[in-house]
Motif scaffolding. Structure first.
Motif, PDB file in Angstrom:
ATOM      1  N   ASN A  97      13.454  38.920 119.786  1.00 40.30           N
ATOM      2  CA  ASN A  97      13.790  37.878 120.658  1.00 40.30           C
ATOM      3  C   ASN A  97      13.618  38.140 122.020  1.00 40.30           C
ATOM      4  O   ASN A  97      13.913  39.602 122.128  1.00 40.30           O
ATOM      5  N   TRP A  98      12.716  37.835 122.519  1.00 42.15           N
ATOM      6  CA  TRP A  98      12.163  38.258 124.203  1.00 42.15           C
ATOM      7  C   TRP A  98      12.953  37.946 125.574  1.00 42.15           C
ATOM      8  O   TRP A  98      12.558  36.615 125.102  1.00 42.15           O
ATOM      9  N   HIS A  99      14.237  38.109 126.096  1.00 42.17           N
ATOM     10  CA  HIS A  99      14.725  37.443 126.460  1.00 42.17           C
ATOM     11  C   HIS A  99      14.097  37.567 128.605  1.00 42.17           C
ATOM     12  O   HIS A  99      13.424  38.598 129.067  1.00 42.17           O
ATOM     13  N   TYR A 100      13.140  36.584 129.264  1.00 42.40           N
ATOM     14  CA  TYR A 100      12.459  36.709 130.828  1.00 42.40           C
ATOM     15  C   TYR A 100      13.033  35.215 131.301  1.00 42.40           C
ATOM     16  O   TYR A 100      13.193  34.394 130.941  1.00 42.40           O
ATOM     17  N   ASP A 101      13.164  35.909 132.450  1.00 38.93           N
ATOM     18  CA  ASP A 101      12.924  34.610 133.931  1.00 38.93           C
ATOM     19  C   ASP A 101      12.140  34.105 134.116  1.00 38.93           C
ATOM     20  O   ASP A 101      11.278  33.881 133.368  1.00 38.93           O
ATOM     21  N   GLU A 102      12.577  32.876 134.138  1.00 44.23           N
ATOM     22  CA  GLU A 102      12.184  31.394 133.424  1.00 44.23           C
ATOM     23  C   GLU A 102      10.965  31.103 134.644  1.00 44.23           C
ATOM     24  O   GLU A 102       9.420  30.112 133.894  1.00 44.23           O
ATOM     25  N   ASN A 103      10.884  31.463 136.143  1.00 41.27           N
ATOM     26  CA  ASN A 103       9.668  31.588 136.355  1.00 41.27           C
ATOM     27  C   ASN A 103       8.856  32.967 136.603  1.00 41.27           C
ATOM     28  O   ASN A 103       7.979  32.632 137.424  1.00 41.27           O
ATOM     29  N   ASP A 104       8.646  33.401 135.875  1.00 39.74           N
ATOM     30  CA  ASP A 104       7.986  34.713 135.793  1.00 39.74           C
ATOM     31  C   ASP A 104       7.346  34.415 134.878  1.00 39.74           C
ATOM     32  O   ASP A 104       6.791  34.874 133.466  1.00 39.74           O
ATOM     33  N   THR A 105       5.870  33.630 135.375  1.00 37.65           N
ATOM     34  CA  THR A 105       4.933  33.430 134.630  1.00 37.65           C
ATOM     35  C   THR A 105       4.116  34.328 133.653  1.00 37.65           C
ATOM     36  O   THR A 105       3.779  34.144 132.680  1.00 37.65           O
ATOM     37  N   ASP A 106       3.944  34.846 134.323  1.00 34.48           N
ATOM     38  CA  ASP A 106       2.766  36.764 134.415  1.00 34.48           C
ATOM     39  C   ASP A 106       4.098  36.691 132.749  1.00 34.48           C
ATOM     40  O   ASP A 106       2.512  37.316 131.734  1.00 34.48           O
ATOM     41  N   MET A 107       5.180  37.287 132.826  1.00 39.21           N
ATOM     42  CA  MET A 107       5.873  38.195 131.346  1.00 39.21           C
ATOM     43  C   MET A 107       5.407  37.297 130.408  1.00 39.21           C
ATOM     44  O   MET A 107       5.236  37.520 129.404  1.00 39.21           O
ATOM     45  N   GLU A 108       5.935  35.733 131.370  1.00 37.82           N
ATOM     46  CA  GLU A 108       5.728  34.645 130.201  1.00 37.82           C
ATOM     47  C   GLU A 108       4.131  34.798 129.025  1.00 37.82           C
ATOM     48  O   GLU A 108       3.746  35.135 127.573  1.00 37.82           O
ATOM     49  N   GLU A 109       3.294  34.975 129.650  1.00 38.30           N
ATOM     50  CA  GLU A 109       1.702  35.218 129.206  1.00 38.30           C
ATOM     51  C   GLU A 109       1.857  36.376 128.693  1.00 38.30           C
ATOM     52  O   GLU A 109       0.970  36.098 127.887  1.00 38.30           O
ATOM     53  N   ASP A 110       2.283  37.675 129.311  1.00 39.59           N
ATOM     54  CA  ASP A 110       2.275  38.790 128.322  1.00 39.59           C
ATOM     55  C   ASP A 110       2.851  38.534 127.064  1.00 39.59           C
ATOM     56  O   ASP A 110       1.709  39.846 126.494  1.00 39.59           O
ATOM     57  N   ILE A 111       4.076  38.565 127.251  1.00 41.74           N
ATOM     58  CA  ILE A 111       4.397  38.540 125.319  1.00 41.74           C
ATOM     59  C   ILE A 111       3.931  37.361 124.468  1.00 41.74           C
ATOM     60  O   ILE A 111       3.803  37.799 123.271  1.00 41.74           O
ATOM     61  N   GLU A 112       2.669  36.265 125.137  1.00 34.96           N
ATOM     62  CA  GLU A 112       2.005  35.875 124.869  1.00 34.96           C
ATOM     63  C   GLU A 112       1.076  36.656 123.967  1.00 34.96           C
ATOM     64  O   GLU A 112       0.895  36.356 122.938  1.00 34.96           O
ATOM     65  N   ASP A 113       0.410  37.509 124.292  1.00 30.99           N
ATOM     66  CA  ASP A 113      -0.299  38.373 124.965  1.00 30.99           C
ATOM     67  C   ASP A 113      -0.586  39.368 123.657  1.00 30.99           C
ATOM     68  O   ASP A 113      -0.923  39.462 122.755  1.00 30.99           O
TER      69      ASP A 113
END
Lengths: 127, 199
Positions: A97-113
């Motif tokens: 489970n990876w929790h991240y700030d919903e506004n942090d799209t850079d981190m979201e993309e990194d998790i997808e990668d």
């Protein structure tokens, strides 16, 4: 084998908090990660997971709540996730489970990668 | 926009001359929040990074991007600058210069440091690859590079790639030749504000 607990700190660097629980299999990494020697800091975490997955062999819930990590850390996270993926491939039960700030799209993309890179299913949990 | 700065072996700066970052990128003195030259040790990097957080409290997304890229590029100065500063009896760190500034519609910072010709060639090759790639290709390149064994200092080879991905821009840089083997390398990073102040 014991629990692995490191208290996070904001001294000269940003040290993340680590709480790997032997009994429950819940392993949490949180805070911010910018360290003097990243590889040295993360080696005990990787060793702990390798030991857990080869001797204890119980389910693992790996929880990441890092609000910031630098690119040296990002390589160590890859190593941690690869240990978990190997465990899963050998029949181990793994939830990430990876929790991240919903506004942090850079981190979201990194998790997808990371998901593409490791083949591990990661639950994205925005907050 | 990058100013035109041309230098050749026949037109070199004197050894101890350091170019003015404001001049290179035509920045206005009144925009500058921090102007620093010296060692890039962890205390300095962390303290400036914390200041960046304070400057950008009204715009968290821009603040996060600035903070992320700032630490990456400052660590590059610490690790790779060929000008070293002694920070303790046993330890040296890279030295360089830094400007942090704010315009009405963006935050920016500039780092500058000295590198040798061999590093310049490696760096320039990498930046040209990064600047030629579209976003999806950059993400793929990031994954390839991150899978390599970590370099010295534990670096993951992706600081510049992540800078381009985070800023959503090509990397703006300059190499000014100081002498036969030394260059002054600068990078300019700007982050568009989401909440633009009306002045």
């Amino acid at each position: 084998m014991e629990d692995l607990i490191i208290e996070g700190a904001h001294d000269n660097f940003f040290t993340p908090s680590v709480n790997f629980n032997l009994k429950t299999g819940i392993c949490e990494l949180s805070g911010e990660s910018f360290l003097e020697d990243t590889v040295e800091f993360y080696k005990p975490l990787i060793d702990w997971l390798e030991s857990y997955t080869t001797t204890v062999k119980k389910p693992i819930a790996f929880i990441i709540k890092l609000t910031y990590f630098n690119t040296s850390t990002s390589r160590c996270i890859l190593d941690l996730l690869n240990v978990l993926k190997d465990y899963e491939d050998e029949g181990g039960e793994v939830v990430v489970n990876w929790h991240y700030d919903e506004n942090d799209t850079d981190m979201e993309e990194d998790i997808e990668d990371y998901m593409i890179d490791t083949g591990l299913e990661i639950n994205l949990i925005p907050f | 926009m990058i100013p035109e700065v041309t230098n050749t072996l026949n037109n070199t700066y004197e050894l101890d001359f350091k170019p003015d970052l404001k001049e290179i990128y035509r920045l206005k003195p009144e925009e500058i929040l921090i102007d620093y030259s010296g060692p890039f040790d962890s205390d300095i990097i962390k303290s400036f990074a914390e200041k960046l957080k304070l400057f950008t409290t009204e715009d968290q997304q821009a603040g996060r991007k600035l903070f992320f890229t700032f630490i990456e590029l400052s660590q590059n100065v610490a690790f790779y600058s060929n000008e070293k500063s002694r920070i303790s009896d046993k330890k040296n760190t890279g030295a360089g210069s830094l400007l942090i500034g704010e315009k009405a519609s963006e935050y920016y910072f500039v780092t500058g440091n000295i590198i040798f010709l061999a590093s310049k060639n490696t760096l320039e090759r990498k930046i040209k690859i990064i600047n030629a790639l579209e976003k999806d290709e950059l993400r793929k390149y990031k994954k390839e590079q991150r899978n390599l064994l970590p370099g010295s200092n534990g670096n993951a080879h992706i600081g510049l790639i992540m800078t381009a991905l985070t800023t959503k821009k090509q990397i703006t840089y300059e190499f000014l030749q100081l002498d036969r083997n030394r260059f002054y390398f600068t990078i300019y990073v700007n982050i568009q504000k989401e909440n633009i102040k009306v002045k």
